[in-house]
Design a protein around this motif. Structure first.
Motif, short mmCIF file in Angstrom:
data_model
loop_
_atom_site.label_atom_id
_atom_site.label_comp_id
_atom_site.label_asym_id
_atom_site.label_seq_id
_atom_site.Cartn_x
_atom_site.Cartn_y
_atom_site.Cartn_z
N ASP A 1 81.79 38.92 32.05
CA ASP A 1 82.19 40.19 32.79
C ASP A 1 84.05 41.02 32.70
OD1 ASP A 1 81.45 42.79 32.64
OD2 ASP A 1 80.32 42.62 34.43
N LYS B 1 83.61 45.52 26.33
CA LYS B 1 84.82 44.97 27.52
C LYS B 1 86.29 44.95 27.31
CE LYS B 1 79.76 43.14 29.55
NZ LYS B 1 79.63 42.14 29.50
N ASN C 1 78.18 35.41 31.03
CA ASN C 1 78.05 36.59 31.62
C ASN C 1 79.02 36.87 32.03
OD1 ASN C 1 77.88 33.35 32.76
ND2 ASN C 1 77.68 33.91 35.01
#
Ligand code: G3H
Ligand code: ZN
Length: 291
Positions: A188, A217, A186
């Protein structure tokens, strides 16, 4: 060649790419990073944690990195940096040893205390022409942790980061923006926050916790102004998995070099891939002499 980190940061800003700051843990990982940098024609930052210093010793690390940079990595710029220095004594030791950049990580303290300690480090470091990285918003996770889900990944406040940079005069800034140390599913990146920090502070932004973050990302973060990306866990994992495989497959081996040789290649492969992803590969124009 060994250079001041400011030369590498300037190049990253000019080329609009990010340069990897790679955690090294032993001789083999130093060689792995150097070989990748040469193969990629890329600059690289070699960074050491307090744990690595405790393991190898400050003098062996400094001299090994300097020698490897001068010889194996002669055609490309390499800088030496302290990662997550927790105390004044720790950064002092590295400044005295010849590092050109130190990270004072007091992000676990209340903001005012963090600012206070960072100011003291900046005052000393700048007198010695050493750059300082500060950090706001403590990073979660653990180096080398694999494939879990973190309950919460805290995010630093923009005002705190801007206030911190103005009051301390740090040269580079790290902040909690959604990544974590280790490899978690998870992780980010708050790209909007990176953009705001960058436009308010104008100094190089350092992304911590680069392992385990999705490639798109990372690309978006570089576009938003990230200039340095820390990679630790991916290197540790590649090294250990290769060594374990070697040991299990060659249980009668008596020459440590035969077990360790492939770990250098494993580290180099990870680092080379990151250099391509970060856009630093090919940024150094090396004149090769034909023979
Ligand atoms: O300071 C070192 C890094 O932030 C490394 O993070 O282990 O997730 O690559 P990582
Ligand atoms: Zn970090």
């Amino acid at each position: 060649m060994l250079v001041h980190i400011k030369e590498i940061a300037a190049l990253a800003a000019e080329k609009k790419c990010a340069v990897g700051a790679f955690n090294i843990h032993n001789f083999e990982s130093i060689i792995g990073v150097a070989r990748a940098a040469v193969e990629a024609n890329s600059p690289a930052i070699i960074q050491v944690s307090e744990g690595a210093i405790k393991y190898m010793g400050i003098k062996p690390i400094t001299h090994l990195v300097a020698t490897v940079a001068k010889n194996i990595a002669a055609p490309v710029p390499i800088a030496l940096h302290l990662d997550h220095g927790r105390s004044f004594e720790s950064v002092f030791e590295c400044i005295r040893a010849g590092f050109t950049s130190v990270h004072i990580d007091a992000s676990n303290l209340p903001l005012d205390e963090n600012i206070n300690l960072t100011q003291q480090v900046v005052e000393l470091a700048h007198r010695k022409n050493v750059w300082v990285q500060g950090e706001v918003g403590a990073m979660v996770g653990g180096h080398g942790d694999l494939h879990g889900t973190l309950k919460e990944i805290p995010i630093a406040s923009l005002d705190d980061v801007v206030n911190f940079v103005r009051r301390t005069g740090v040269d580079t800034i790290a902040a909690a923006i959604g990544t974590a140390h280790g490899v978690y599913d998870n992780e980010d990146i708050r790209v909007d926050l990176v953009k705001s920090i960058k436009s308010a502070t104008k100094i190089p932004f350092v992304l911590h916790g680069g392992s385990g973050v999705a490639e798109d990302k990372i690309r978006a973060a570089i576009k938003a102004g990230v200039n340095i990306i820390n990679i630790g866990s991916d290197i540790k994992i590649a090294f250990c998995q290769t060594l374990i495989k070697q040991c299990l497959g060659h249980q009668e081996e008596t020459d440590p070099r035969n077990l360790l040789q492939p770990t250098m290649a494993a580290v180099a492969t990870v680092v080379l891939d990151k250099m391509k992803l970060f856009g630093s590969a090919g940024q150094i124009k090396v004149q090769r002499i034909e023979t």
